[in-house]
Design a protein around this motif. Structure first.
Motif, PDB file in Angstrom:
ATOM      1  N   ASP A  18       0.829  -1.212   0.000  1.00  0.00           N
ATOM      2  CA  ASP A  18       0.000   0.000   0.000  1.00  0.00           C
ATOM      3  C   ASP A  18       0.862   1.260   0.000  1.00  0.00           C
ATOM      4  N   LYS A  19       1.998   1.228   0.690  1.00  0.00           N
ATOM      5  CA  LYS A  19       2.899   2.376   0.679  1.00  0.00           C
ATOM      6  C   LYS A  19       3.500   2.582  -0.711  1.00  0.00           C
ATOM      7  N   LEU A  20       3.927   1.483  -1.324  1.00  0.00           N
ATOM      8  CA  LEU A  20       4.528   1.577  -2.650  1.00  0.00           C
ATOM      9  C   LEU A  20       3.533   2.117  -3.675  1.00  0.00           C
ATOM     10  N   LEU A  21       2.298   1.627  -3.614  1.00  0.00           N
ATOM     11  CA  LEU A  21       1.319   1.970  -4.640  1.00  0.00           C
ATOM     12  C   LEU A  21       0.594   3.273  -4.345  1.00  0.00           C
ATOM     13  N   SER A  22       0.815   3.842  -3.166  1.00  0.00           N
ATOM     14  CA  SER A  22       0.306   5.185  -2.905  1.00  0.00           C
ATOM     15  C   SER A  22       1.432   6.208  -3.042  1.00  0.00           C
ATOM     16  N   PHE A  23       2.672   5.674  -3.180  1.00  0.00           N
ATOM     17  CA  PHE A  23       3.871   6.496  -3.351  1.00  0.00           C
ATOM     18  C   PHE A  23       4.103   7.434  -2.168  1.00  0.00           C
ATOM     19  N   ASN A  24       3.743   6.932  -0.959  1.00  0.00           N
ATOM     20  CA  ASN A  24       4.042   7.679   0.269  1.00  0.00           C
ATOM     21  C   ASN A  24       5.431   7.283   0.767  1.00  0.00           C
ATOM     22  N   LEU A  25       6.421   7.471  -0.079  1.00  0.00           N
ATOM     23  CA  LEU A  25       7.758   6.994   0.241  1.00  0.00           C
ATOM     24  C   LEU A  25       8.372   7.742   1.408  1.00  0.00           C
ATOM     25  N   ASP A  26       7.976   8.989   1.592  1.00  0.00           N
ATOM     26  CA  ASP A  26       8.548   9.791   2.673  1.00  0.00           C
ATOM     27  C   ASP A  26       8.121   9.300   4.049  1.00  0.00           C
ATOM     28  N   GLU A  27       7.046   8.494   4.093  1.00  0.00           N
ATOM     29  CA  GLU A  27       6.547   8.012   5.376  1.00  0.00           C
ATOM     30  C   GLU A  27       7.306   6.785   5.869  1.00  0.00           C
ATOM     31  N   LEU A  28       8.161   6.233   5.027  1.00  0.00           N
ATOM     32  CA  LEU A  28       8.921   5.058   5.418  1.00  0.00           C
ATOM     33  C   LEU A  28      10.202   5.485   6.129  1.00  0.00           C
ATOM     34  N   ASN A  29      10.479   4.817   7.250  1.00  0.00           N
ATOM     35  CA  ASN A  29      11.687   5.156   7.993  1.00  0.00           C
ATOM     36  C   ASN A  29      12.858   4.276   7.557  1.00  0.00           C
ATOM     37  N   ASP A  30      14.011   4.457   8.176  1.00  0.00           N
ATOM     38  CA  ASP A  30      15.217   3.724   7.783  1.00  0.00           C
ATOM     39  C   ASP A  30      15.047   2.217   7.940  1.00  0.00           C
ATOM     40  N   LYS A  31      14.330   1.804   8.982  1.00  0.00           N
ATOM     41  CA  LYS A  31      14.113   0.371   9.204  1.00  0.00           C
ATOM     42  C   LYS A  31      13.251  -0.217   8.102  1.00  0.00           C
ATOM     43  N   ASP A  32      12.220   0.522   7.674  1.00  0.00           N
ATOM     44  CA  ASP A  32      11.382   0.071   6.566  1.00  0.00           C
ATOM     45  C   ASP A  32      12.218  -0.120   5.311  1.00  0.00           C
ATOM     46  N   ILE A  33      13.051   0.859   5.011  1.00  0.00           N
ATOM     47  CA  ILE A  33      13.871   0.802   3.803  1.00  0.00           C
ATOM     48  C   ILE A  33      14.837  -0.372   3.849  1.00  0.00           C
ATOM     49  N   GLU A  34      15.433  -0.611   5.020  1.00  0.00           N
ATOM     50  CA  GLU A  34      16.347  -1.739   5.177  1.00  0.00           C
ATOM     51  C   GLU A  34      15.621  -3.062   4.950  1.00  0.00           C
ATOM     52  N   THR A  35      14.397  -3.174   5.477  1.00  0.00           N
ATOM     53  CA  THR A  35      13.608  -4.387   5.305  1.00  0.00           C
ATOM     54  C   THR A  35      13.316  -4.651   3.831  1.00  0.00           C
ATOM     55  N   ILE A  36      12.884  -3.620   3.119  1.00  0.00           N
ATOM     56  CA  ILE A  36      12.567  -3.785   1.704  1.00  0.00           C
ATOM     57  C   ILE A  36      13.812  -4.138   0.908  1.00  0.00           C
ATOM     58  N   ASN A  37      14.935  -3.497   1.196  1.00  0.00           N
ATOM     59  CA  ASN A  37      16.165  -3.809   0.488  1.00  0.00           C
ATOM     60  C   ASN A  37      16.579  -5.259   0.708  1.00  0.00           C
ATOM     61  N   ASN A  38      16.404  -5.762   1.922  1.00  0.00           N
ATOM     62  CA  ASN A  38      16.737  -7.157   2.225  1.00  0.00           C
ATOM     63  C   ASN A  38      15.875  -8.112   1.414  1.00  0.00           C
ATOM     64  N   ILE A  39      14.592  -7.784   1.301  1.00  0.00           N
ATOM     65  CA  ILE A  39      13.675  -8.654   0.567  1.00  0.00           C
ATOM     66  C   ILE A  39      13.994  -8.647  -0.919  1.00  0.00           C
ATOM     67  N   VAL A  40      14.273  -7.466  -1.470  1.00  0.00           N
ATOM     68  CA  VAL A  40      14.626  -7.368  -2.889  1.00  0.00           C
ATOM     69  C   VAL A  40      15.878  -8.181  -3.193  1.00  0.00           C
ATOM     70  N   GLU A  41      16.814  -8.192  -2.247  1.00  0.00           N
ATOM     71  CA  GLU A  41      18.074  -8.928  -2.448  1.00  0.00           C
ATOM     72  C   GLU A  41      17.928 -10.400  -2.091  1.00  0.00           C
ATOM     73  N   GLY A  42      16.709 -10.822  -1.675  1.00  0.00           N
ATOM     74  CA  GLY A  42      16.497 -12.232  -1.388  1.00  0.00           C
ATOM     75  C   GLY A  42      16.814 -12.652   0.007  1.00  0.00           C
ATOM     76  N   GLY A  43      17.029 -11.682   0.896  1.00  0.00           N
ATOM     77  CA  GLY A  43      17.393 -12.040   2.270  1.00  0.00           C
ATOM     78  C   GLY A  43      16.383 -11.554   3.267  1.00  0.00           C
ATOM     79  N   GLY A  44      15.085 -11.612   2.923  1.00  0.00           N
ATOM     80  CA  GLY A  44      14.080 -10.991   3.758  1.00  0.00           C
ATOM     81  C   GLY A  44      13.596 -11.803   4.925  1.00  0.00           C
ATOM     82  N   LYS A  45      14.088 -12.997   5.133  1.00  0.00           N
ATOM     83  CA  LYS A  45      13.583 -13.792   6.256  1.00  0.00           C
ATOM     84  C   LYS A  45      14.125 -13.275   7.572  1.00  0.00           C
TER      85      LYS A  45
END
Length: 233
Positions: free
Chosen positions: A206-233
């Motif tokens: 919902d954040k991605l598709l509403s483009f409320n990127l500014d509402e995501l904090n550093d922890k959110d960004i780290e989580t998404i980056n981990n998942i994109v790189e295949g290490g989200g568990k």
């Protein structure tokens, strides 16, 4: 997430809100929908009943059976015969509930309404699918009737979704696909963990598709980056 932000900056943060009828082509002409909104009709082979769909289900088939409900099966050319289609699609049931599905490849469909992208170079169908899923509650409200409910396609086609440049769409699809794969892997693990992961997926979707990127904090960004790189568990 920073990659999406950088991509948006590359295009001067360009996002256009466009109704569904402008980005999709459907397999039927709908009542109360003007010609302007359906200038093209998707040429596709007719669907079959849910009972017939289950009759041709076999193990180790290579043709997907797309039901209107939760049935998940496969068949082959000998059984599917003249009902086989081969393209990238999004489906909505003609009657019942809003069960939105995506598939790309050879398939036989039950009585679904079927859509493809109006222009693959501009509109990613998988991205459109994720937008529709994020609006499932709204789409469900457009299924009406005293007996079997049917969708009001005039209302559904007027739903507006955010359309960034195609490069941004593809990056968002990549992220959400990785979330989906991770959730699928967790189906054999603890129910609690799966439930939490689904909530996390819905939150970031919902954040991605509403483009409320500014509402995501550093922890959110780290989580998404981990998942994109295949290490989200």
């Amino acid at each position: 997430m920073s990659k999406i932000s950088n991509l948006l900056k590359k295009y001067n943060n360009y996002i256009e809100w466009i109704p569904i009828w402008k980005v999709t082509i459907w397999n039927k002409k709908f009542q109360n929908v003007s010609h302007e909104k359906q200038q093209k009709i998707l040429e596709i082979k007719k669907g079959i009943s849910s009972s017939k769909l289950k009759e041709i289900n076999i193990e180790n088939g290579d043709i997907k059976l797309i039901s209107t409900g939760n049935f998940n099966g496969w068949t082959n050319d000998e059984l599917a015969k003249e009902y086989v289609n081969d393209l990238e699609i999004v489906t909505l049931p003609e009657g019942g509930e809003a069960n939105i599905k995506y598939y790309n490849g050879r398939f036989v469909s039950a009585l679904n309404l079927i859509a493809s992208s109006f222009d693959d170079s501009k509109f990613s169908l998988k991205y459109i699918y994720y937008c529709l899923k994020s609006r499932n509650e709204l789409i469900s409200s457009f299924y009406r009737g005293s007996g079997v409910k049917h969708p009001s396609m005039s209302d559904i086609l007027d739903i507006e979704i955010p359309i960034p440049p195609i490069e941004v769409q593809r990056e968002i699809v990549k992220i959400l696909d990785n979330f989906t794969e991770l959730t699928t892997e967790l189906t054999t693990e603890l129910t609690t963990e799966l439930t939490l992961r689904k909530k996390q997926y819905e939150y970031y979707r919902d954040k991605l598709l509403s483009f409320n990127l500014d509402e995501l904090n550093d922890k959110d960004i780290e989580t998404i980056n981990n998942i994109v790189e295949g290490g989200g568990k």
